[in-house]
Scaffold this motif. Structure first.
Motif, PDB file in Angstrom:
ATOM      1  N   ASP A 143       0.852  -1.182   0.000  1.00  0.00           N
ATOM      2  CA  ASP A 143       0.000   0.000   0.000  1.00  0.00           C
ATOM      3  C   ASP A 143       0.892   1.237   0.000  1.00  0.00           C
ATOM      4  OD1 ASP A 143      -2.993   0.828   0.472  1.00  0.00           O
ATOM      5  OD2 ASP A 143      -1.790   2.157   1.749  1.00  0.00           O
ATOM      6  N   LEU A 144       0.565   2.220  -0.852  1.00  0.00           N
ATOM      7  CA  LEU A 144       1.355   3.449  -0.905  1.00  0.00           C
ATOM      8  C   LEU A 144       1.095   4.290   0.339  1.00  0.00           C
ATOM      9  CD1 LEU A 144       1.015   4.514  -4.645  1.00  0.00           C
ATOM     10  CD2 LEU A 144       2.997   3.544  -3.509  1.00  0.00           C
ATOM     11  N   PRO A 179       6.882   9.238  -2.471  1.00  0.00           N
ATOM     12  CA  PRO A 179       6.138   7.974  -2.484  1.00  0.00           C
ATOM     13  C   PRO A 179       6.955   6.832  -1.862  1.00  0.00           C
ATOM     14  CG  PRO A 179       5.960   9.076  -4.599  1.00  0.00           C
ATOM     15  CD  PRO A 179       7.003   9.814  -3.821  1.00  0.00           C
ATOM     16  N   SER A 180       6.318   6.037  -1.049  1.00  0.00           N
ATOM     17  CA  SER A 180       6.921   4.847  -0.455  1.00  0.00           C
ATOM     18  C   SER A 180       5.809   3.834  -0.226  1.00  0.00           C
ATOM     19  CB  SER A 180       7.636   5.178   0.864  1.00  0.00           C
ATOM     20  OG  SER A 180       6.707   5.672   1.812  1.00  0.00           O
ATOM     21  N   VAL A 181       6.201   2.626   0.166  1.00  0.00           N
ATOM     22  CA  VAL A 181       5.193   1.578   0.349  1.00  0.00           C
ATOM     23  C   VAL A 181       5.351   0.923   1.705  1.00  0.00           C
ATOM     24  CG1 VAL A 181       4.921   1.052  -2.105  1.00  0.00           C
ATOM     25  CG2 VAL A 181       6.653  -0.154  -0.764  1.00  0.00           C
ATOM     26  N   SER A 182       4.229   0.432   2.207  1.00  0.00           N
ATOM     27  CA  SER A 182       4.216  -0.466   3.355  1.00  0.00           C
ATOM     28  C   SER A 182       3.803  -1.837   2.852  1.00  0.00           C
ATOM     29  CB  SER A 182       3.240   0.022   4.425  1.00  0.00           C
ATOM     30  OG  SER A 182       3.657   1.253   4.973  1.00  0.00           O
ATOM     31  N   ILE A 183       4.455  -2.876   3.361  1.00  0.00           N
ATOM     32  CA  ILE A 183       4.252  -4.223   2.833  1.00  0.00           C
ATOM     33  C   ILE A 183       3.919  -5.191   3.955  1.00  0.00           C
ATOM     34  CG2 ILE A 183       5.274  -6.112   1.496  1.00  0.00           C
ATOM     35  CD1 ILE A 183       7.165  -4.094   0.257  1.00  0.00           C
ATOM     36  N   HIS A 218      13.707   5.024  -6.526  1.00  0.00           N
ATOM     37  CA  HIS A 218      13.100   5.534  -7.755  1.00  0.00           C
ATOM     38  C   HIS A 218      12.575   6.955  -7.565  1.00  0.00           C
ATOM     39  CE1 HIS A 218      10.976   5.309 -11.613  1.00  0.00           C
ATOM     40  NE2 HIS A 218       9.981   5.922 -11.004  1.00  0.00           N
ATOM     41  N   PHE A 219      11.983   7.226  -6.405  1.00  0.00           N
ATOM     42  CA  PHE A 219      11.369   8.538  -6.174  1.00  0.00           C
ATOM     43  C   PHE A 219      12.261   9.476  -5.343  1.00  0.00           C
ATOM     44  CE2 PHE A 219       7.603   5.834  -6.920  1.00  0.00           C
ATOM     45  CZ  PHE A 219       6.986   6.580  -7.923  1.00  0.00           C
ATOM     46  N   ALA A 220      13.491   9.052  -5.081  1.00  0.00           N
ATOM     47  CA  ALA A 220      14.359   9.849  -4.204  1.00  0.00           C
ATOM     48  C   ALA A 220      14.593  11.254  -4.748  1.00  0.00           C
ATOM     49  CB  ALA A 220      15.696   9.133  -4.006  1.00  0.00           C
ATOM     50  N   ALA A 274      -0.989  13.340 -11.636  1.00  0.00           N
ATOM     51  CA  ALA A 274       0.302  13.004 -11.030  1.00  0.00           C
ATOM     52  C   ALA A 274       0.180  11.728 -10.207  1.00  0.00           C
ATOM     53  CB  ALA A 274       0.784  14.156 -10.154  1.00  0.00           C
ATOM     54  N   GLY A 275      -0.940  11.578  -9.502  1.00  0.00           N
ATOM     55  CA  GLY A 275      -1.159  10.359  -8.742  1.00  0.00           C
ATOM     56  C   GLY A 275      -1.173   9.132  -9.635  1.00  0.00           C
TER      57      GLY A 275
END
Length: 235
Positions: A105-106, A192-196, A182-184, A120-121
């Motif tokens: 999930d973002l 943007p980052s993700v939780s897994i 990638h988004f750094a 953009a999203g």
């Protein structure tokens, strides 16, 4: 006269049978496609009117089959990301329940939409999808290929075939770091980052495994200490 009549009748019946053979072949091929979903290409060596009909049937059946395949593919594909959608994932999983389930999930995706707009999203979702596709195993086998799907909104699902606990953990860490890299240097704030969340599939129905992986993902989202949450597996 009687012999001549009999011979003439036999020759006539034989000629009629020869003329009707293409019709029998057309009927058999159409019935097989209707009942079995398999295409049997009709012979196209005939040069008469029936030969033209057989060629037209070939073109029609192959066109219909191609169109049906395209429609089926569209029905199982998310149009924005090109990943499997919910239906496509469930259909591809089938009865095979081995491996690991990853729910992604973002983080703070709503803030990105609010700050930069939904276009953009959408770009963020597409870039995340590309990162996921680049990090799964796809060799063309229905039994061994990993599966990647957009489950809905900003939530993604990965099914790692025949994966161990360690493999799943390493893959989740790799994905998390890859998306951060990638988004750094992007202009998005927040980045943007993700939780897994991870759940092993062995012995569990997919729906139950999804619930557990989802819970692990939300626990990870709350911690945000870069530890991959995994229901029932020590961090």
């Amino acid at each position: 006269i009687l012999v001549a009549t009999l011979v003439g009748t036999v020759l006539t019946l034989a000629a009629m049978h020869a003329l009707l053979i293409p019709l029998y072949q057309i009927n058999k091929a159409m019935h097989h496609y209707e009942t079995q979903g398999e295409i049997h290409r009709l012979p196209d060596q005939f040069s008469d009117e029936l030969g033209d009909v057989m060629k037209q049937v070939n073109r029609l059946v192959f066109h219909v089959d191609s169109s049906m395949n395209q429609l089926n593919e569209q029905a199982m594909t998310d149009p924005l990301t090109g990943l499997l959608n919910r239906k496509g994932l469930i259909d591809r999983i089938g009865d095979r329940t081995g491996g690991a389930l990853l729910v992604l999930d973002l983080n703070r995706f709503k803030a990105i939409n609010d700050n930069y707009g939904h276009q953009a999203g959408d770009q963020v979702l597409q870039q995340v999808a590309n990162c996921l596709k680049a990090r799964v195993r796809v060799a063309g086998s229905m039994d061994t290929d990993d599966l990647v799907a957009r489950w809905g909104g900003d939530e993604f699902i990965i099914v790692l075939r025949n994966a161990s606990v360690m493999t799943a953990r390493n893959k989740a860490n790799d994905i998390e770091r890859a998306i951060e890299r990638h988004f750094a240097h992007s202009t998005f704030e927040p980045k943007p980052s993700v939780s897994i969340g991870i759940q092993m599939l062995a012995g569990l129905h997919f729906t139950k495994a999804l619930e557990k992986a989802d819970s692990a993902m939300y626990a990870n989202k709350e911690r945000r200490d870069h530890t991959i949450g995994c229901e029932g597996i020590p961090a």
